[in-house]
Write a protein that holds these residues in place. Structure first.
Motif, PDB file in Angstrom:
ATOM      1  N   MET A 178       0.820  -1.213   0.000  1.00  0.00           N
ATOM      2  CA  MET A 178       0.000   0.000   0.000  1.00  0.00           C
ATOM      3  C   MET A 178       0.853   1.263   0.000  1.00  0.00           C
ATOM      4  O   MET A 178       0.558   2.229  -0.709  1.00  0.00           O
ATOM      5  CB  MET A 178      -0.934  -0.012   1.221  1.00  0.00           C
ATOM      6  CG  MET A 178      -1.947  -1.150   1.214  1.00  0.00           C
ATOM      7  SD  MET A 178      -3.136  -0.997  -0.141  1.00  0.00           S
ATOM      8  CE  MET A 178      -3.949   0.531   0.326  1.00  0.00           C
ATOM      9  N   LEU A 179       1.924   1.268   0.805  1.00  0.00           N
ATOM     10  CA  LEU A 179       2.786   2.442   0.852  1.00  0.00           C
ATOM     11  C   LEU A 179       3.462   2.676  -0.491  1.00  0.00           C
ATOM     12  O   LEU A 179       3.609   3.825  -0.934  1.00  0.00           O
ATOM     13  CB  LEU A 179       3.831   2.286   1.955  1.00  0.00           C
ATOM     14  CG  LEU A 179       3.305   2.241   3.394  1.00  0.00           C
ATOM     15  CD1 LEU A 179       4.439   2.053   4.378  1.00  0.00           C
ATOM     16  CD2 LEU A 179       2.537   3.526   3.710  1.00  0.00           C
ATOM     17  N   TRP A 180       3.889   1.604  -1.153  1.00  0.00           N
ATOM     18  CA  TRP A 180       4.510   1.736  -2.464  1.00  0.00           C
ATOM     19  C   TRP A 180       3.534   2.316  -3.481  1.00  0.00           C
ATOM     20  O   TRP A 180       3.904   3.190  -4.284  1.00  0.00           O
ATOM     21  CB  TRP A 180       5.026   0.382  -2.915  1.00  0.00           C
ATOM     22  CG  TRP A 180       5.561   0.386  -4.318  1.00  0.00           C
ATOM     23  CD1 TRP A 180       6.775   0.832  -4.741  1.00  0.00           C
ATOM     24  CD2 TRP A 180       4.867  -0.071  -5.496  1.00  0.00           C
ATOM     25  NE1 TRP A 180       6.894   0.692  -6.091  1.00  0.00           N
ATOM     26  CE2 TRP A 180       5.737   0.138  -6.582  1.00  0.00           C
ATOM     27  CE3 TRP A 180       3.612  -0.626  -5.717  1.00  0.00           C
ATOM     28  CZ2 TRP A 180       5.374  -0.200  -7.883  1.00  0.00           C
ATOM     29  CZ3 TRP A 180       3.257  -0.960  -7.003  1.00  0.00           C
ATOM     30  CH2 TRP A 180       4.129  -0.751  -8.068  1.00  0.00           C
ATOM     31  N   GLU A 181       2.286   1.847  -3.460  1.00  0.00           N
ATOM     32  CA  GLU A 181       1.288   2.375  -4.391  1.00  0.00           C
ATOM     33  C   GLU A 181       1.029   3.863  -4.151  1.00  0.00           C
ATOM     34  O   GLU A 181       0.892   4.638  -5.098  1.00  0.00           O
ATOM     35  CB  GLU A 181      -0.016   1.575  -4.244  1.00  0.00           C
ATOM     36  CG  GLU A 181       0.105   0.123  -4.682  1.00  0.00           C
ATOM     37  CD  GLU A 181      -1.197  -0.637  -4.488  1.00  0.00           C
ATOM     38  OE1 GLU A 181      -2.164  -0.018  -3.962  1.00  0.00           O
ATOM     39  OE2 GLU A 181      -1.255  -1.825  -4.850  1.00  0.00           O
ATOM     40  N   LYS A 182       0.977   4.251  -2.883  1.00  0.00           N
ATOM     41  CA  LYS A 182       0.746   5.667  -2.581  1.00  0.00           C
ATOM     42  C   LYS A 182       1.933   6.512  -3.005  1.00  0.00           C
ATOM     43  O   LYS A 182       1.760   7.636  -3.509  1.00  0.00           O
ATOM     44  CB  LYS A 182       0.482   5.834  -1.085  1.00  0.00           C
ATOM     45  CG  LYS A 182       0.056   7.241  -0.705  1.00  0.00           C
ATOM     46  CD  LYS A 182      -0.322   7.324   0.760  1.00  0.00           C
ATOM     47  CE  LYS A 182      -0.775   8.744   1.119  1.00  0.00           C
ATOM     48  NZ  LYS A 182      -1.145   8.847   2.560  1.00  0.00           N
ATOM     49  N   ALA A 183       3.146   5.996  -2.825  1.00  0.00           N
ATOM     50  CA  ALA A 183       4.334   6.749  -3.250  1.00  0.00           C
ATOM     51  C   ALA A 183       4.360   6.930  -4.760  1.00  0.00           C
ATOM     52  O   ALA A 183       4.695   8.005  -5.265  1.00  0.00           O
ATOM     53  CB  ALA A 183       5.600   6.040  -2.768  1.00  0.00           C
ATOM     54  N   VAL A 184       3.993   5.892  -5.496  1.00  0.00           N
ATOM     55  CA  VAL A 184       3.946   6.001  -6.957  1.00  0.00           C
ATOM     56  C   VAL A 184       2.860   6.986  -7.376  1.00  0.00           C
ATOM     57  O   VAL A 184       3.033   7.771  -8.315  1.00  0.00           O
ATOM     58  CB  VAL A 184       3.723   4.610  -7.574  1.00  0.00           C
ATOM     59  CG1 VAL A 184       3.505   4.721  -9.076  1.00  0.00           C
ATOM     60  CG2 VAL A 184       4.911   3.702  -7.280  1.00  0.00           C
ATOM     61  N   GLU A 185       1.724   6.947  -6.684  1.00  0.00           N
ATOM     62  CA  GLU A 185       0.635   7.870  -7.007  1.00  0.00           C
ATOM     63  C   GLU A 185       1.034   9.330  -6.760  1.00  0.00           C
ATOM     64  O   GLU A 185       0.646  10.222  -7.532  1.00  0.00           O
ATOM     65  CB  GLU A 185      -0.597   7.516  -6.174  1.00  0.00           C
ATOM     66  CG  GLU A 185      -1.811   8.397  -6.449  1.00  0.00           C
ATOM     67  CD  GLU A 185      -2.987   8.036  -5.576  1.00  0.00           C
ATOM     68  OE1 GLU A 185      -4.022   8.735  -5.670  1.00  0.00           O
ATOM     69  OE2 GLU A 185      -2.869   7.065  -4.795  1.00  0.00           O
ATOM     70  N   MET A 186       1.818   9.571  -5.724  1.00  0.00           N
ATOM     71  CA  MET A 186       2.258  10.930  -5.404  1.00  0.00           C
ATOM     72  C   MET A 186       3.542  11.317  -6.123  1.00  0.00           C
ATOM     73  O   MET A 186       4.099  12.392  -5.867  1.00  0.00           O
ATOM     74  CB  MET A 186       2.456  11.063  -3.891  1.00  0.00           C
ATOM     75  CG  MET A 186       1.202  10.870  -3.078  1.00  0.00           C
ATOM     76  SD  MET A 186       1.482  10.962  -1.293  1.00  0.00           S
ATOM     77  CE  MET A 186       2.059  12.642  -1.120  1.00  0.00           C
TER      78      MET A 186
END
Length: 380
Positions: A216-224
């Protein structure tokens, strides 16, 4: 008070009444008695109703108090802007929730160095923003302008200076999926370089460090749009003593292409003057008639200091003398090769004349023999 009036004219909506001193008064026809016509005399009693007047005044004052308590007791407050984090090329600004009282928000704008940078979307719910693309080690001034239906309000100006390349205090690292031992070493490395460690991905997160691209953290980092790098990036910053590029530290990057910190690069000494190599020993099969070609002139070398130039001249003189001695020894060394057939008298004379000819300094002589034969076919 009783007043007698004469009806002059009656219309559907308004009747004209005449006073005794011949003045005209327009009076609503609906208030006159029925069957009134021109020439009729009506009596009208006029009196002041104090009770109704008092009640009306009290109701009006109550309405004013209600309006003031709802809309005039408080007014919008100016925004309070502050700097949350600064890096080499970006700044994260935050502000307290805006207070507009009973007014309506029109817009919330951010100004940079006195010029409008843009409007803040959703100003009532958004309380921070990130500005990227700034220059390294440069000072900027920011302030907010709040426009409401009750007026315009400006915040205090905030002066922020971006960091130098050697200042790593603005880096905020969020770790992803890492082995326990690697996570501990990452925590210690972040502390040593003076950076910050965050458990979640935030607006001020500058790098997401992980070894696996999932979670989840990786997905949020990619999104931001936060750079996702390997733990070796932190080690590279620590070794170099400055922030390094992230392209060679992506998860799918080739480790061989990673840049080495500038501090680890060996200092290259300036190139010294080129020295001429000694002349190779002559071959025994060339014969006495083939001279050694002169050494080609060395390429132009930029002038160094006087001491280096003197040493170079001495080396050249030594090499030239050595070449001269070798050429003299070679002229005296004549090798008799195996003859192919007894030569005739004319051929022997031509061979002797050819041997007596001077040797070409460019190495052209010695490659041809009388009769276009090799040295092995000529008896000296």
């Amino acid at each position: 008070m009783l007043i007698s009036l004469t009806v002059g004219k009656v219309d559907a909506g308004v009747a004209v009444l005449l006073t005794q001193d011949k003045r005209l008064i327009e009076f609503p026809s609906i208030l006159l008695p029925p069957n009134i016509s021109s020439g009729s005399i009506v009596d009208i009693t006029v009196a002041r109703n104090l009770n109704s007047e008092t009640k009306s005044q009290a109701a009006f004052l109550a309405l004013q108090d209600s309006i003031y308590s709802s809309f005039g007791d408080s007014e919008p407050a100016a925004p309070k802007l502050s700097c949350r984090n600064a890096t080499q090329t970006s700044v994260v600004l935050e502000w307290d929730p805006i207070e507009v009282a009973t007014a309506d928000v029109i817009s919330l704008s951010l100004f940079r160095n006195g010029q409008k940078a843009g409007n803040i979307p959703r100003p009532t719910t958004m309380h921070s923003t990130k500005i990227s693309g700034l220059a390294v080690d440069t000072e900027y001034t920011f302030h907010l302008v709040l426009r409401t239906s009750a007026g315009t309000f400006s915040s205090e100006k905030v002066v922020v200076k971006t960091h130098k390349m050697t200042d790593l205090s603005g880096i905020t690292v969020t770790p992803g999926i890492l082995p326990a031992q690697l996570r501990d070493s990452l925590t210690k490395a972040v502390e040593r370089i003076g950076a910050k460690l965050a458990d979640t991905v935030r607006i001020d997160t500058t790098h997401f460090v992980t070894t696996e691209g999932r979670g989840m953290l990786w997905e949020k980092a990619v999104e931001m749009n936060i750079p996702v790098v390997r733990p070796e990036w932190v080690e590279g910053c620590e070794r170099g003593g400055r922030i390094v590029g992230v392209r060679q530290y992506y998860l799918d990057a080739d480790p061989r292409q990673r840049q080495v910190a500038q501090s680890e690069l060996p200092v290259q000494s300036p190139p010294g003057p080129a020295k001429e190599s000694p002349l190779p020993s002559p071959s025994a099969t060339n014969g006495s008639s083939q001279a050694i070609p002169p050494t080609p002139p060395a390429k132009d070398i930029p002038k160094e200091e006087e001491e280096s130039s003197d040493e170079e001249e001495e080396d050249k003189t030594t090499v030239q003398e050595e070449q001269k001695v070798r050429v003299e020894d070679r002229d005296q060394h004549k090798v008799a090769l195996r003859p192919a057939a007894p030569p005739s008298t004319s051929e022997s004379e031509e061979a002797d004349e050819r041997l007596k000819e001077p040797v070409d300094e460019n190495g052209g002589s010695g490659s041809q023999t009388p009769g276009h034969s090799s040295f092995q076919d000529v008896a000296l």
